[in-house]
Enzyme design. Structure first.
Site, PDB file in Angstrom:
ATOM      1  N   LYS A 106       0.849  -1.194   0.000  1.00 51.20           N
ATOM      2  CA  LYS A 106       0.000   0.000   0.000  1.00 51.20           C
ATOM      3  C   LYS A 106       0.881   1.240   0.000  1.00 51.20           C
ATOM      4  O   LYS A 106       1.293   1.739   1.041  1.00 51.20           O
ATOM      5  CB  LYS A 106      -0.932  -0.020   1.210  1.00 51.20           C
ATOM      6  CG  LYS A 106      -1.937  -1.169   1.155  1.00 51.20           C
ATOM      7  CD  LYS A 106      -2.896  -1.155   2.308  1.00 51.20           C
ATOM      8  CE  LYS A 106      -3.917  -2.287   2.185  1.00 51.20           C
ATOM      9  NZ  LYS A 106      -4.887  -2.304   3.286  1.00 51.20           N
ATOM     10  N   ARG A 158      -2.477   0.234  12.160  1.00 46.98           N
ATOM     11  CA  ARG A 158      -1.215   0.700  12.749  1.00 46.98           C
ATOM     12  C   ARG A 158      -0.974   2.201  12.616  1.00 46.98           C
ATOM     13  O   ARG A 158      -0.518   2.849  13.556  1.00 46.98           O
ATOM     14  CB  ARG A 158      -0.035  -0.058  12.130  1.00 46.98           C
ATOM     15  CG  ARG A 158       0.063  -1.490  12.577  1.00 46.98           C
ATOM     16  CD  ARG A 158       1.428  -2.066  12.301  1.00 46.98           C
ATOM     17  NE  ARG A 158       1.805  -1.986  10.897  1.00 46.98           N
ATOM     18  CZ  ARG A 158       2.963  -2.416  10.409  1.00 46.98           C
ATOM     19  NH1 ARG A 158       3.853  -2.941  11.223  1.00 46.98           N
ATOM     20  NH2 ARG A 158       3.235  -2.332   9.124  1.00 46.98           N
ATOM     21  N   GLN A 188       3.838   2.821   6.880  1.00 46.81           N
ATOM     22  CA  GLN A 188       3.827   3.241   5.488  1.00 46.81           C
ATOM     23  C   GLN A 188       3.243   4.638   5.316  1.00 46.81           C
ATOM     24  O   GLN A 188       3.537   5.337   4.348  1.00 46.81           O
ATOM     25  CB  GLN A 188       3.061   2.219   4.650  1.00 46.81           C
ATOM     26  CG  GLN A 188       3.778   0.885   4.552  1.00 46.81           C
ATOM     27  CD  GLN A 188       3.079  -0.122   3.664  1.00 46.81           C
ATOM     28  OE1 GLN A 188       1.873  -0.036   3.448  1.00 46.81           O
ATOM     29  NE2 GLN A 188       3.825  -1.068   3.154  1.00 46.81           N
ATOM     30  N   LYS A 214      -5.035   6.370   1.889  1.00 44.71           N
ATOM     31  CA  LYS A 214      -5.782   6.313   3.152  1.00 44.71           C
ATOM     32  C   LYS A 214      -4.843   6.271   4.348  1.00 44.71           C
ATOM     33  O   LYS A 214      -5.233   6.622   5.470  1.00 44.71           O
ATOM     34  CB  LYS A 214      -6.749   5.127   3.153  1.00 44.71           C
ATOM     35  CG  LYS A 214      -6.116   3.762   2.893  1.00 44.71           C
ATOM     36  CD  LYS A 214      -5.535   3.105   4.131  1.00 44.71           C
ATOM     37  CE  LYS A 214      -4.831   1.811   3.766  1.00 44.71           C
ATOM     38  NZ  LYS A 214      -4.158   1.193   4.925  1.00 44.71           N
TER      39      LYS A 214
END
Length: 425
Positions: free
Chosen positions: A151, A350, A379, A284
């Site tokens: 992602k 997370r 990320q 997102k």
């Protein structure tokens, strides 16, 4: 050379390869491997290995999983992580307490992991994508196909590229994308959820009547398919000339891919909108950081909902601005890879959890990442940095106030208390 394998209906309506007319042997099976062995990578290896074991007519049984070799301590002694996984069938460092199928084979060699694999699943932090792809060049089958579970996006000041696009163009293969409202620990414990896989079957590949390059199907865990509404999205232009999957293989279409990933606890929706699935999964994470900041500051759920609404508007605006001919906004509204992923990422995943913790402790998110994540990465941090840099280079940062505010908070140039100002017109 064998003729293309046709589809037949097996027991209980399950779909599988049948012998082509005049053929005396079954189609060649796909060999599957997973690149990455963090908690999400190991979880995906677990579920696909369960399916390769249950579908011997489609896939080779063993699933090679590339593991970055490191030492772990067990019973007072140091052991190689690969040896522990292959003997105890447990990734004790990144997915402790979960038993892996014995056909998950931990492999410390990146090149050996992908050897002869016709399906490669990519699943590791996106900041490592360039280095790993460079190591893979010249070692993958020319007709291999990929699914990216990563992602993120790759960004320079003048270009933004989907991870699956980068993989495809770097390795000369086609690569789809998986994203959805997925939490690795819950899936590993076989708690039910759904996901979205975007895959446009390349024109030269063997196809069946169930899937075309422009028709989307939603495939459930019982193998049935029904038309979906977001089949108009186009694949972004590619510089890669693809080598077709040989017709001696089981057709690699939506049905086969769903058979590889679908479990009773993991429902797969197959679509064709690679851009929508990829951007929804990447951007997102920026919004999830913002929601963690808001909640850590003591604001209520309605404040967090306002941030989510604003975040989705900026994601759609970003997609329309930079991928105007390849995005179908319905994906973001209707699929797990859109609102579903947004909701779970902003309430229990997370990026939300650790940005909330950072505000509560009065430290930076980067400090929380260093002390709490056992060597893994958030990320959302790298995605925010790259997207903000790209928007500044394009001179459009004012059109994305939430994205830019998150970048400012990470740099400690913007205060969390300033977030409500973004909503004043």
């Amino acid at each position: 050379m064998e003729a293309p394998a046709a589809r037949s209906e097996g027991p209980a309506g399950e779909s599988g390869p049948a012998l082509a007319p005049g053929s005396t042997s079954s189609a060649r099976k796909h060999k599957v491997c997973v690149i990455g062995s963090g908690n999400w990578g190991t979880t995906v290896a677990k579920l696909v290995a369960e399916n390769t074991g249950e579908h011997p007519e489609l896939f080779e049984r063993d699933v090679q999983m590339w593991v970055y070799e490191e030492q772990v301590e067990l019973d007072g002694q140091k052991h190689k992580l690969t040896e522990v996984i292959n003997t105890r069938h447990e990734n004790v460092k990144y997915l402790g307490g979960i038993t892996l199928p014995p056909n998950v084979i931990a492999n410390p060699s990146l090149q050996d992991t992908v050897k002869d694999a016709s399906i490669i699943i990519f699943n590791f932090p996106h900041e490592f994508i360039s280095n790993i792809c460079k190591q893979l060049q010249g070692h993958v089958l020319p007709y291999a196909r990929g699914i990216s579970c990563i992602k993120g996006v790759t960004v320079t000041d003048d270009k933004i590229e989907l991870i699956c696009e980068y993989i495809g163009e770097t390795l000369g293969i086609y690569c789809g994308a998986l994203s959805g409202a997925n939490i690795a620990s819950e899936i590993a414990n076989e708690e039910w959820c759904e996901t979205t896989i975007a895959y446009n079957v390349p024109e030269g590949d063997v196809q069946t009547a169930t899937t075309t390059t422009t028709t989307t199907t939603t495939t459930t865990t019982n193998g049935t398919s029904s038309p979906a509404t977001n089949g108009t999205a186009k694949t972004p232009p590619s510089k890669t000339t693809l080598v077709p999957v040989p017709q001696t293989y089981v057709p690699l279409d939506h049905t086969t891919i769903s058979s590889l990933f679908s479990r009773p606890y993991f429902t797969v929706s197959m679509v064709s909108d690679v851009v929508g699935v990829s951007l929804g999964g990447a951007l997102k994470n920026i919004v999830a950081l913002a929601c963690g900041f808001v909640e850590g500051n003591g604001w209520n759920q309605t404040a967090k909902t306002a941030v989510m609404r604003r975040g989705m508007l900026e994601i759609i605006a970003f997609a329309r601005a930079f991928f105007p001919d390849a995005i179908d906004p319905k994906t973001l509204w209707e699929e797990s890879a859109g609102w579903g992923d947004m909701i779970v990422s902003c309430t229990s995943a997370r990026n939300w959890r650790y940005s909330k913790m950072a505000v509560e402790r009065g430290v930076s998110v980067q400090e929380i990442e260093r002390t709490e994540l056992n060597g893994q990465k958030l990320q959302g941090i790298s995605t925010t940095r790259e997207v903000a840099s790209f928007l500044r280079a394009k001179g459009v940062e004012e059109q994305y106030p939430l994205f830019m505010a998150v970048d400012g908070i990470l740099d400690q140039k913007v205060k969390v208390e300033d977030i409500p100002k973004l909503f004043r017109k």
